[in-house]
Enzyme design. Structure first.
Site, PDB file in Angstrom:
ATOM      1  N   GLU A   1      68.306   1.182  51.961  1.00 29.86           N
ATOM      2  CA  GLU A   1      67.122   0.545  51.377  1.00 29.86           C
ATOM      3  C   GLU A   1      66.776  -0.757  52.077  1.00 29.86           C
ATOM      4  O   GLU A   1      67.657  -1.470  52.562  1.00 29.86           O
ATOM      5  CB  GLU A   1      67.347   0.297  49.875  1.00 29.86           C
ATOM      6  CG  GLU A   1      67.380   1.593  49.085  1.00 29.86           C
ATOM      7  CD  GLU A   1      67.553   1.410  47.578  1.00 29.86           C
ATOM      8  OE1 GLU A   1      67.087   2.284  46.840  1.00 29.86           O
ATOM      9  OE2 GLU A   1      68.142   0.400  47.147  1.00 29.86           O
TER      10      GLU A   1
ATOM     11  N   CYS B   1      64.056  -7.851  53.884  1.00 25.45           N
ATOM     12  CA  CYS B   1      65.498  -7.821  53.615  1.00 25.45           C
ATOM     13  C   CYS B   1      66.004  -6.467  54.088  1.00 25.45           C
ATOM     14  O   CYS B   1      65.574  -5.429  53.586  1.00 25.45           O
ATOM     15  CB  CYS B   1      65.738  -8.006  52.118  1.00 25.45           C
ATOM     16  SG  CYS B   1      67.479  -7.804  51.651  1.00 25.45           S
TER      17      CYS B   1
ATOM     18  N   CYS C   1      78.951   0.227  51.499  1.00 21.10           N
ATOM     19  CA  CYS C   1      79.681  -1.003  51.839  1.00 21.10           C
ATOM     20  C   CYS C   1      81.152  -0.809  51.501  1.00 21.10           C
ATOM     21  O   CYS C   1      81.486  -0.113  50.542  1.00 21.10           O
ATOM     22  CB  CYS C   1      79.109  -2.181  51.040  1.00 21.10           C
ATOM     23  SG  CYS C   1      79.781  -3.777  51.552  1.00 21.10           S
TER      24      CYS C   1
ATOM     25  N   CYS D   1      82.507  -5.750  46.206  1.00 22.90           N
ATOM     26  CA  CYS D   1      82.231  -6.927  45.364  1.00 22.90           C
ATOM     27  C   CYS D   1      81.852  -6.427  43.973  1.00 22.90           C
ATOM     28  O   CYS D   1      81.054  -5.508  43.826  1.00 22.90           O
ATOM     29  CB  CYS D   1      81.101  -7.762  45.958  1.00 22.90           C
ATOM     30  SG  CYS D   1      81.532  -8.489  47.555  1.00 22.90           S
TER      31      CYS D   1
ATOM     32  N   CYS E   1      77.968  -6.237  42.616  1.00 22.44           N
ATOM     33  CA  CYS E   1      76.927  -5.702  43.492  1.00 22.44           C
ATOM     34  C   CYS E   1      76.900  -4.180  43.446  1.00 22.44           C
ATOM     35  O   CYS E   1      77.941  -3.535  43.598  1.00 22.44           O
ATOM     36  CB  CYS E   1      77.206  -6.181  44.923  1.00 22.44           C
ATOM     37  SG  CYS E   1      76.099  -5.476  46.147  1.00 22.44           S
TER      38      CYS E   1
ATOM     39  N   GLU F   1      77.911  -5.083  54.939  1.00 26.09           N
ATOM     40  CA  GLU F   1      78.367  -6.386  55.437  1.00 26.09           C
ATOM     41  C   GLU F   1      78.022  -6.469  56.928  1.00 26.09           C
ATOM     42  O   GLU F   1      78.648  -5.798  57.755  1.00 26.09           O
ATOM     43  CB  GLU F   1      79.885  -6.522  55.220  1.00 26.09           C
ATOM     44  CG  GLU F   1      80.572  -7.649  55.977  1.00 26.09           C
ATOM     45  CD  GLU F   1      79.938  -9.019  55.794  1.00 26.09           C
ATOM     46  OE1 GLU F   1      79.513  -9.609  56.809  1.00 26.09           O
ATOM     47  OE2 GLU F   1      79.859  -9.513  54.653  1.00 26.09           O
TER      48      GLU F   1
ATOM     49  N   SER G   1      73.562 -12.752  56.460  1.00 25.47           N
ATOM     50  CA  SER G   1      74.371 -13.136  55.302  1.00 25.47           C
ATOM     51  C   SER G   1      75.715 -12.418  55.354  1.00 25.47           C
ATOM     52  O   SER G   1      75.769 -11.223  55.644  1.00 25.47           O
ATOM     53  CB  SER G   1      73.625 -12.733  54.027  1.00 25.47           C
ATOM     54  OG  SER G   1      74.416 -13.002  52.901  1.00 25.47           O
TER      55      SER G   1
ATOM     56  N   SER H   1      77.801 -15.794  51.269  1.00 30.64           N
ATOM     57  CA  SER H   1      77.785 -15.407  49.852  1.00 30.64           C
ATOM     58  C   SER H   1      79.047 -15.974  49.219  1.00 30.64           C
ATOM     59  O   SER H   1      80.126 -15.399  49.366  1.00 30.64           O
ATOM     60  CB  SER H   1      77.770 -13.879  49.728  1.00 30.64           C
ATOM     61  OG  SER H   1      76.571 -13.376  50.239  1.00 30.64           O
ATOM     62  N   LEU H   2      78.896 -17.078  48.533  1.00 28.50           N
ATOM     63  CA  LEU H   2      80.059 -17.794  47.995  1.00 28.50           C
ATOM     64  C   LEU H   2      80.396 -17.290  46.583  1.00 28.50           C
ATOM     65  O   LEU H   2      81.469 -16.743  46.353  1.00 28.50           O
ATOM     66  CB  LEU H   2      79.746 -19.297  47.986  1.00 28.50           C
ATOM     67  CG  LEU H   2      80.885 -20.249  47.675  1.00 28.50           C
ATOM     68  CD1 LEU H   2      81.992 -20.145  48.704  1.00 28.50           C
ATOM     69  CD2 LEU H   2      80.347 -21.688  47.631  1.00 28.50           C
ATOM     70  N   HIS H   3      79.506 -17.513  45.648  1.00 28.13           N
ATOM     71  CA  HIS H   3      79.537 -16.962  44.277  1.00 28.13           C
ATOM     72  C   HIS H   3      80.691 -17.427  43.388  1.00 28.13           C
ATOM     73  O   HIS H   3      80.694 -17.135  42.196  1.00 28.13           O
ATOM     74  CB  HIS H   3      79.494 -15.431  44.292  1.00 28.13           C
ATOM     75  CG  HIS H   3      78.386 -14.883  45.132  1.00 28.13           C
ATOM     76  ND1 HIS H   3      77.123 -15.452  45.156  1.00 28.13           N
ATOM     77  CD2 HIS H   3      78.355 -13.841  46.005  1.00 28.13           C
ATOM     78  CE1 HIS H   3      76.362 -14.774  46.004  1.00 28.13           C
ATOM     79  NE2 HIS H   3      77.071 -13.801  46.535  1.00 28.13           N
TER      80      HIS H   3
ATOM     81  N   CYS I   1      68.464  -9.024  44.353  1.00 27.96           N
ATOM     82  CA  CYS I   1      69.773  -9.289  44.943  1.00 27.96           C
ATOM     83  C   CYS I   1      70.876  -8.532  44.187  1.00 27.96           C
ATOM     84  O   CYS I   1      71.002  -8.652  42.972  1.00 27.96           O
ATOM     85  CB  CYS I   1      70.016 -10.800  44.861  1.00 27.96           C
ATOM     86  SG  CYS I   1      71.576 -11.301  45.565  1.00 27.96           S
TER      87      CYS I   1
END
Length: 347
Positions: A94, A107, A114, A118, A121, A166, A197, A220-222, A340
């Protein structure tokens, strides 16, 4: 189906010229074909109308041109457009076009699925099937640019590698796609308008520094401590915050490129003022331009919730009081699962 013929877009211009020489064609034909492939975005040899029928037939016989197809498109109430692209082998990825008053942002995805899992996500709950080739990533950008022109008459202004996958685990193809996107004989976009990212692959962040790349980087810290971050991002077990901070400083010293932190707020997990304090400590250790504070978009498989509005306001106010350059990013395209963390080929 994958063809056993060579993908013509994997030939450089000199290699194309060499090929045309061997079949007794004028070298300028190679330049014409190269233009069709990268600037006019031809999806087939048949579309290359300034070549003779015979030459088009010969190219068809000897090469493949596995162009991306738009499989499904959804339009959000806020103007966001999500597209599902079909790859030559039937896999789906996508991409999202996010229009604002002064920007048209694409984007794009870099992998089918992936491998990082995470916990917040939707893509993280899919298996990684394969990496995208550089020409497939290029196609995503070209098709989103086309959509942007059709919808608003404006070209893309920005590209973010924040879709599925990633990017730094598909390093070579991502860099090659950017090389084509920024090339004069490609889409001629400025690398300063491109942000890659990463969930935090320290070794490859350093590699970006060694390769003196010219695009921007977002981490991407989060979560701002190792315990919490490992809980939601398993990659943190092998790439701790200390190691990532060192890698980001190495990258900045080598490139002077912009670094951004991405921080999704989760209710009662990372939205307290203590969390804000820890975030400020990390921000002060890296020459980051900005922290993007992102609204969480709930997904079916995850237990996380969006924080209350007053918690978000307090968090932002605290960062502001401590002179942190932070911006609250309201999610776009939520109603079509285009925001996101929501990309999962649901369509």
């Amino acid at each position: 189906m994958k063809s056993d013929k060579q993908n013509i877009r994997h030939l450089s211009l000199p290699a194309l010229q060499e090929y045309f020489k061997t079949i007794g064609e004028k070298p300028f034909r190679a330049k014409q074909v190269h233009e069709w492939l990268w600037q006019k975005h031809a999806g087939s040899f048949e579309a290359m109308t300034n070549l003779s029928k015979q030459l088009r037939g010969s190219l068809e016989e000897n090469f493949s041109l596995p162009a991306l197809q738009v499989d499904h498109t959804q339009h959000s109430n806020d103007g966001t457009i999500k597209s599902r692209f079909r790859l030559h082998d039937g896999h789906l990825v996508e991409g999202v076009l996010i229009p604002t008053e002064n920007r048209q942002t694409a984007c794009v995805s870099s992998q089918v699925g992936c491998s990082l899992s995470c916990k917040f996500c939707a893509t993280g709950y899919m298996d990684r099937k394969r990496n995208l080739d550089f020409d497939e990533i290029y196609d995503e950008v070209a098709l989103l640019n086309q959509q942007s022109l059709e919808a608003s008459g404006k070209k893309l202004t920005n590209i973010v590698y924040m879709g599925m996958g990633e990017p730094l685990l598909n390093y070579k193809n991502v860099l090659q796609s950017i090389e084509r996107i920024t090339a004069e004989d490609g889409l001629a976009m400025s690398p300063k308008r491109i942000t890659v990212s990463t969930a935090g692959v320290a070794k490859m962040i350093r590699q970006l520094g060694d390769d003196k790349v010219r695009f921007n980087l977002a981490l991407s810290l989060h979560a701002a401590n190792d315990k919490k971050r490992s809980e939601i991002m398993p990659i943190n077990d092998s790439n701790s915050l200390k190691v990532l901070i060192e890698a980001l400083n190495y990258f900045y010293k080598a490139t002077q490129n912009q670094i951004t932190f991405e921080y999704i707020l989760f209710k009662d997990f990372n939205d307290s003022l203590k969390d804000a304090d820890e975030l400020i400590k990390i921000y002060r250790q890296v020459p980051a331009d900005l922290i993007n504070i992102i609204e969480y978009n709930p997904i079916d498989k995850a237990r996380f919730q969006k924080p209350e509005e007053d918690a978000v306001e307090q968090f932002m106010a605290y960062l502001g009081k401590n002179r942190v350059n932070a911006r609250l990013r309201r999610s776009r395209g939520k109603d079509i699962d285009a925001a996101c963390g929501q990309l999962a080929n649901k369509g």
